[in-house]
Design a protein around this motif. Structure first.
Motif, PDB file in Angstrom:
ATOM      1  N   TRP A 117     -33.409  45.518 -10.726  1.00 16.79           N
ATOM      2  CA  TRP A 117     -32.901  46.807 -10.879  1.00 16.79           C
ATOM      3  C   TRP A 117     -34.153  47.799  -9.946  1.00 16.79           C
ATOM      4  O   TRP A 117     -34.813  47.367  -9.491  1.00 16.79           O
ATOM      5  CB  TRP A 117     -33.210  47.374 -12.495  1.00 16.79           C
ATOM      6  N   ALA A 118     -33.667  49.026  -9.853  1.00 13.82           N
ATOM      7  CA  ALA A 118     -34.239  49.878  -9.023  1.00 13.82           C
ATOM      8  C   ALA A 118     -35.721  50.451  -9.698  1.00 13.82           C
ATOM      9  O   ALA A 118     -35.948  50.021 -10.966  1.00 13.82           O
ATOM     10  CB  ALA A 118     -33.492  51.087  -8.739  1.00 13.82           C
ATOM     11  N   HIS A 119     -36.496  50.745  -8.727  1.00 11.94           N
ATOM     12  CA  HIS A 119     -37.793  51.082  -9.165  1.00 11.94           C
ATOM     13  C   HIS A 119     -37.883  52.433 -10.269  1.00 11.94           C
ATOM     14  O   HIS A 119     -38.912  52.517 -10.865  1.00 11.94           O
ATOM     15  CB  HIS A 119     -38.854  51.168  -7.725  1.00 11.94           C
ATOM     16  N   ASP A 120     -37.107  53.155  -9.901  1.00 11.82           N
ATOM     17  CA  ASP A 120     -37.168  54.564 -10.565  1.00 11.82           C
ATOM     18  C   ASP A 120     -35.951  55.232 -10.756  1.00 11.82           C
ATOM     19  O   ASP A 120     -34.830  54.883  -9.880  1.00 11.82           O
ATOM     20  CB  ASP A 120     -38.216  55.513 -10.227  1.00 11.82           C
ATOM     21  N   ARG A 121     -35.635  56.534 -11.186  1.00 11.32           N
ATOM     22  CA  ARG A 121     -34.393  57.279 -11.233  1.00 11.32           C
ATOM     23  C   ARG A 121     -34.111  57.664  -9.730  1.00 11.32           C
ATOM     24  O   ARG A 121     -32.905  57.686  -9.234  1.00 11.32           O
ATOM     25  CB  ARG A 121     -34.578  58.360 -12.084  1.00 11.32           C
ATOM     26  N   ARG A 122     -34.897  58.096  -8.863  1.00 13.83           N
ATOM     27  CA  ARG A 122     -34.676  58.369  -7.701  1.00 13.83           C
ATOM     28  C   ARG A 122     -34.223  57.344  -6.677  1.00 13.83           C
ATOM     29  O   ARG A 122     -33.175  57.656  -5.908  1.00 13.83           O
ATOM     30  CB  ARG A 122     -35.989  58.990  -6.965  1.00 13.83           C
TER      31      ARG A 122
END
Length: 172
Positions: A117-122
């Motif tokens: 998954w991505a590191h964060d919402r950004r």
């Protein structure tokens, strides 16, 4: 004839994707099928718990049938919109490098086993933005056995499926 073929492919996609995302005692509803992407809602129509767009590697690809998938989900109760989740076709070592590539842009992902998954919402937002304008994406890593692999996905229909899933899960 073309419409019938699309409906048959859509039904086949639903049948193929539902086992990949099956969870115990879930009220799941298919929203729509857009090319190779499906949009689904879990929970009731007036209070969904999660809505997501999902696809799997093309049937003729090397990693088809390995339970790999890419999804973008919204969780209204958690106030999360458009969160990327990837199930890799092969397990990796925790903490190993996994890269999602769309066009000439590469995104490093977090990985644990077969999930990335991505590191964060950004980063989620940047990935979804790239998905909207790309034609394909690939996720590459080195498996737990030391062999490199890549899972490829077609992006045609992704934007429509992501939008349908987002609309089915309004934020509370």
């Amino acid at each position: 004839m073309r419409r019938q073929r699309v409906e048959i492919l859509g039904a086949a996609l639903c049948a193929a994707l539902l086992p990949a995302v099956a969870t115990a005692a879930t009220d799941r509803t298919a929203i729509a099928i857009f090319r190779t992407w499906g949009a689904f809602r879990e929970g009731s129509a007036d209070a969904p718990s999660r809505c997501y767009a999902i696809t799997e590697p093309p049937p003729n690809s090397a990693n088809a049938g390995h339970d790999a998938f890419a999804s973008v989900a919204s969780w209204p109760g958690k106030r999360i919109r458009a969160q990327l989740a990837i199930r890799l076709s092969h397990p990796t070592r925790d903490g190993s490098a996994v890269t999602l590539s769309i066009g000439n842009v590469a995104f490093p992902l977090i990985v644990r086993g077969q999930d990335a998954w991505a590191h964060d919402r950004r980063q989620d937002a940047a990935i979804v933005s790239a998905m909207r304008s790309g034609s394909s994406m690939s996720v590459s890593a080195v498996g737990a056995n030391g062999n490199p692999f890549a899972d490829g996905y077609r992006l045609r229909g992704a934007a429509s499926a992501i939008d349908a899933a987002s609309l089915a899960c309004p934020m509370r």
